[in-house]
Design a protein around this motif. Structure first.
Motif, PDB file in Angstrom:
ATOM      1  N   GLY A 150      -5.517  -4.175   5.497  1.00  0.00           N
ATOM      2  CA  GLY A 150      -4.786  -2.863   5.581  1.00  0.00           C
ATOM      3  C   GLY A 150      -3.968  -2.720   6.851  1.00  0.00           C
ATOM      4  O   GLY A 150      -3.524  -1.527   7.064  1.00  0.00           O
ATOM      5  N   SER A 151      -3.750  -3.558   7.732  1.00  0.00           N
ATOM      6  CA  SER A 151      -3.166  -3.484   8.808  1.00  0.00           C
ATOM      7  C   SER A 151      -1.728  -3.794   8.755  1.00  0.00           C
ATOM      8  O   SER A 151      -0.702  -3.428   9.750  1.00  0.00           O
ATOM      9  CB  SER A 151      -3.657  -4.585   9.798  1.00  0.00           C
ATOM     10  OG  SER A 151      -3.251  -5.700   9.427  1.00  0.00           O
ATOM     11  N   LEU A 152      -1.074  -3.984   7.561  1.00  0.00           N
ATOM     12  CA  LEU A 152       0.163  -4.106   7.233  1.00  0.00           C
ATOM     13  C   LEU A 152       0.541  -3.200   6.130  1.00  0.00           C
ATOM     14  O   LEU A 152      -0.391  -2.809   4.892  1.00  0.00           O
ATOM     15  CB  LEU A 152       0.702  -5.310   7.020  1.00  0.00           C
ATOM     16  CG  LEU A 152       0.437  -6.398   8.159  1.00  0.00           C
ATOM     17  CD1 LEU A 152       0.580  -7.978   7.406  1.00  0.00           C
ATOM     18  CD2 LEU A 152       1.260  -6.158   9.175  1.00  0.00           C
ATOM     19  N   ALA A 153       1.541  -2.650   5.927  1.00  0.00           N
ATOM     20  CA  ALA A 153       2.014  -1.990   4.745  1.00  0.00           C
ATOM     21  C   ALA A 153       2.209  -2.599   3.327  1.00  0.00           C
ATOM     22  O   ALA A 153       2.957  -3.760   3.549  1.00  0.00           O
ATOM     23  CB  ALA A 153       3.388  -1.088   4.855  1.00  0.00           C
ATOM     24  N   ALA A 154       1.734  -2.059   2.244  1.00  0.00           N
ATOM     25  CA  ALA A 154       1.918  -3.109   1.167  1.00  0.00           C
ATOM     26  C   ALA A 154       3.215  -2.765   0.397  1.00  0.00           C
ATOM     27  O   ALA A 154       3.433  -1.669   0.508  1.00  0.00           O
ATOM     28  CB  ALA A 154       0.537  -2.609   0.174  1.00  0.00           C
ATOM     29  N   PRO A 155       4.053  -3.981  -0.278  1.00  0.00           N
ATOM     30  CA  PRO A 155       4.916  -3.768  -0.925  1.00  0.00           C
ATOM     31  C   PRO A 155       4.854  -2.909  -2.328  1.00  0.00           C
ATOM     32  O   PRO A 155       3.644  -2.946  -2.726  1.00  0.00           O
ATOM     33  CB  PRO A 155       5.563  -4.963  -1.263  1.00  0.00           C
ATOM     34  CG  PRO A 155       4.186  -5.984  -1.163  1.00  0.00           C
ATOM     35  CD  PRO A 155       3.473  -5.151  -0.050  1.00  0.00           C
ATOM     36  N   THR A 185      -3.032   3.400   4.096  1.00  0.00           N
ATOM     37  CA  THR A 185      -4.134   4.528   4.004  1.00  0.00           C
ATOM     38  C   THR A 185      -4.330   5.009   2.639  1.00  0.00           C
ATOM     39  O   THR A 185      -5.086   6.084   2.237  1.00  0.00           O
ATOM     40  CB  THR A 185      -3.808   5.625   4.885  1.00  0.00           C
ATOM     41  OG1 THR A 185      -2.749   6.116   4.639  1.00  0.00           O
ATOM     42  CG2 THR A 185      -3.878   4.953   6.443  1.00  0.00           C
ATOM     43  N   ARG A 186      -3.866   4.375   1.714  1.00  0.00           N
ATOM     44  CA  ARG A 186      -3.939   4.607   0.321  1.00  0.00           C
ATOM     45  C   ARG A 186      -3.941   3.370  -0.763  1.00  0.00           C
ATOM     46  O   ARG A 186      -3.454   2.412  -0.263  1.00  0.00           O
ATOM     47  CB  ARG A 186      -2.909   5.625  -0.293  1.00  0.00           C
ATOM     48  CG  ARG A 186      -1.604   5.084  -0.230  1.00  0.00           C
ATOM     49  CD  ARG A 186      -0.245   6.130  -0.630  1.00  0.00           C
ATOM     50  NE  ARG A 186      -0.575   6.886  -1.857  1.00  0.00           N
ATOM     51  CZ  ARG A 186       0.102   7.621  -2.376  1.00  0.00           C
ATOM     52  NH1 ARG A 186       1.009   8.291  -1.563  1.00  0.00           N
ATOM     53  NH2 ARG A 186      -0.271   8.215  -3.491  1.00  0.00           N
ATOM     54  N   GLY A 187      -4.809   3.565  -1.847  1.00  0.00           N
ATOM     55  CA  GLY A 187      -4.801   2.399  -2.754  1.00  0.00           C
ATOM     56  C   GLY A 187      -5.781   2.751  -3.735  1.00  0.00           C
ATOM     57  O   GLY A 187      -6.279   3.928  -4.077  1.00  0.00           O
ATOM     58  N   LEU A 201      -9.414   9.320   3.210  1.00  0.00           N
ATOM     59  CA  LEU A 201      -8.133   8.371   2.856  1.00  0.00           C
ATOM     60  C   LEU A 201      -7.909   8.480   1.631  1.00  0.00           C
ATOM     61  O   LEU A 201      -8.990   8.981   0.480  1.00  0.00           O
ATOM     62  CB  LEU A 201      -8.230   7.229   3.358  1.00  0.00           C
ATOM     63  CG  LEU A 201      -8.296   7.062   4.808  1.00  0.00           C
ATOM     64  CD1 LEU A 201      -8.393   5.499   5.090  1.00  0.00           C
ATOM     65  CD2 LEU A 201      -7.266   7.489   5.654  1.00  0.00           C
ATOM     66  N   ASP A 202      -7.026   8.310   0.841  1.00  0.00           N
ATOM     67  CA  ASP A 202      -6.303   8.385  -0.428  1.00  0.00           C
ATOM     68  C   ASP A 202      -6.664   7.225  -1.277  1.00  0.00           C
ATOM     69  O   ASP A 202      -5.776   6.489  -1.471  1.00  0.00           O
ATOM     70  CB  ASP A 202      -4.993   8.835  -0.498  1.00  0.00           C
ATOM     71  CG  ASP A 202      -4.561   9.144  -1.903  1.00  0.00           C
ATOM     72  OD1 ASP A 202      -5.233   9.342  -2.906  1.00  0.00           O
ATOM     73  OD2 ASP A 202      -3.070   9.059  -2.160  1.00  0.00           O
ATOM     74  N   PHE A 203      -7.962   7.104  -1.446  1.00  0.00           N
ATOM     75  CA  PHE A 203      -8.304   6.019  -2.590  1.00  0.00           C
ATOM     76  C   PHE A 203      -9.199   6.524  -3.560  1.00  0.00           C
ATOM     77  O   PHE A 203      -9.910   7.555  -3.497  1.00  0.00           O
ATOM     78  CB  PHE A 203      -9.334   5.087  -1.738  1.00  0.00           C
ATOM     79  CG  PHE A 203      -8.484   4.018  -0.398  1.00  0.00           C
ATOM     80  CD1 PHE A 203      -7.899   2.926  -0.905  1.00  0.00           C
ATOM     81  CD2 PHE A 203      -8.283   4.589   0.594  1.00  0.00           C
ATOM     82  CE1 PHE A 203      -7.239   2.329  -0.113  1.00  0.00           C
ATOM     83  CE2 PHE A 203      -7.550   3.907   1.454  1.00  0.00           C
ATOM     84  CZ  PHE A 203      -7.120   2.671   1.214  1.00  0.00           C
ATOM     85  N   ASP A 204      -9.188   5.865  -4.666  1.00  0.00           N
ATOM     86  CA  ASP A 204      -9.981   6.354  -5.840  1.00  0.00           C
ATOM     87  C   ASP A 204     -11.507   5.883  -5.813  1.00  0.00           C
ATOM     88  O   ASP A 204     -12.270   6.544  -6.580  1.00  0.00           O
ATOM     89  CB  ASP A 204      -9.327   5.483  -7.370  1.00  0.00           C
ATOM     90  CG  ASP A 204      -7.927   6.066  -7.512  1.00  0.00           C
ATOM     91  OD1 ASP A 204      -7.467   7.382  -6.978  1.00  0.00           O
ATOM     92  OD2 ASP A 204      -7.239   5.215  -7.935  1.00  0.00           O
TER      93      ASP A 204
END
Length: 217
Positions: free
Chosen positions: A120-125, A144-146, A166-169
């Motif tokens: 999570g330390s890098l933004a996901a494409p 911070t979401r996924g 955070l915005d996770f399911d």
């Protein structure tokens, strides 16, 4: 150029997707630890149990193009005609150091769904079908979401309550694997602490490393 430590067909062992047939593609390299034991004590992530150094693992290697790596992954999926969508998990090390739009497009074109396990330390494409974020200590948390936040527990500087907004399911706690880090009489403590927290805070679900329990890669 993509550097892959190892790639193999297995069952996903952790988290919400546990038990799903998958091709695991483990990239070499991480931004939170060199992977070398002499650097562990000073690393931002000190409890990793994975070898991600080099490209000498099972089906590992260096791949000059996204299409070449996608073809390599496709050859590892043994069920091309059974009507099941193939699934690949990009992991590491830290997969987002290498996973890019070209590889995502190439693997999608080969018919795969894409899962990613990242610190999570890098933004996901864009284009990832299942994103699992596993925060590590006090390392910066950019993603911070996924779909799934899977927190190794306990971590002194990463209490579960820090991540609950955070915005996770899905929110999962996974006992820290201390088999190589502490004496046998203390190895049950992370499991006990994790079970206790999940029972006291039912937003969190228990995640076990079922591949280790079942004795599979």
């Amino acid at each position: 150029m993509y550097s892959v430590k190892e790639a193999f067909y297995t069952l996903q062992g952790e988290g919400v997707q546990a038990g799903r047939a998958s091709v695991f593609c483990r990239f070499a390299g991480c931004n939170l630890w060199s992977g070398r034991e002499q650097d562990r004590a000073s690393a931002q992530c000190r409890f990793c149990d994975t070898d991600f150094v080099g490209t000498d693992g099972q089906n590992g290697g260096r791949f000059a193009t996204a299409d070449a790596l996608a073809e390599h992954i496709t050859r590892l999926w043994p069920h091309p005609h059974e009507g099941v969508t193939p699934y690949v998990v990009f992991t590491g090390g830290e997969p987002l150091l290498q996973l890019d739009a070209a590889l995502i497009d190439a693997v999608h074109a080969a018919g795969f769904e894409i899962g990613v396990e990242t610190n999570g330390s890098l933004a996901a494409p864009d284009g990832i079908d299942w994103l699992c974020v596993s925060p590590k200590g006090n390392a910066p948390l950019v993603q911070t979401r996924g779909d799934e936040l899977k927190l190794v527990h306990p971590q002194t500087d990463a209490p579960p309550e820090r991540f609950e907004g955070l915005d996770f399911d899905h929110f999962l706690l996974q006992p820290m694997d201390t088999s190589g880090l502490m004496a046998s009489d203390a190895r049950k403590e992370p499991l006990s602490a994790t079970v206790e927290h999940c029972m006291a805070h039912p937003r969190w679900r228990l995640s076990l490393q079922t591949h280790k329990i079942a004795g599979i890669d």
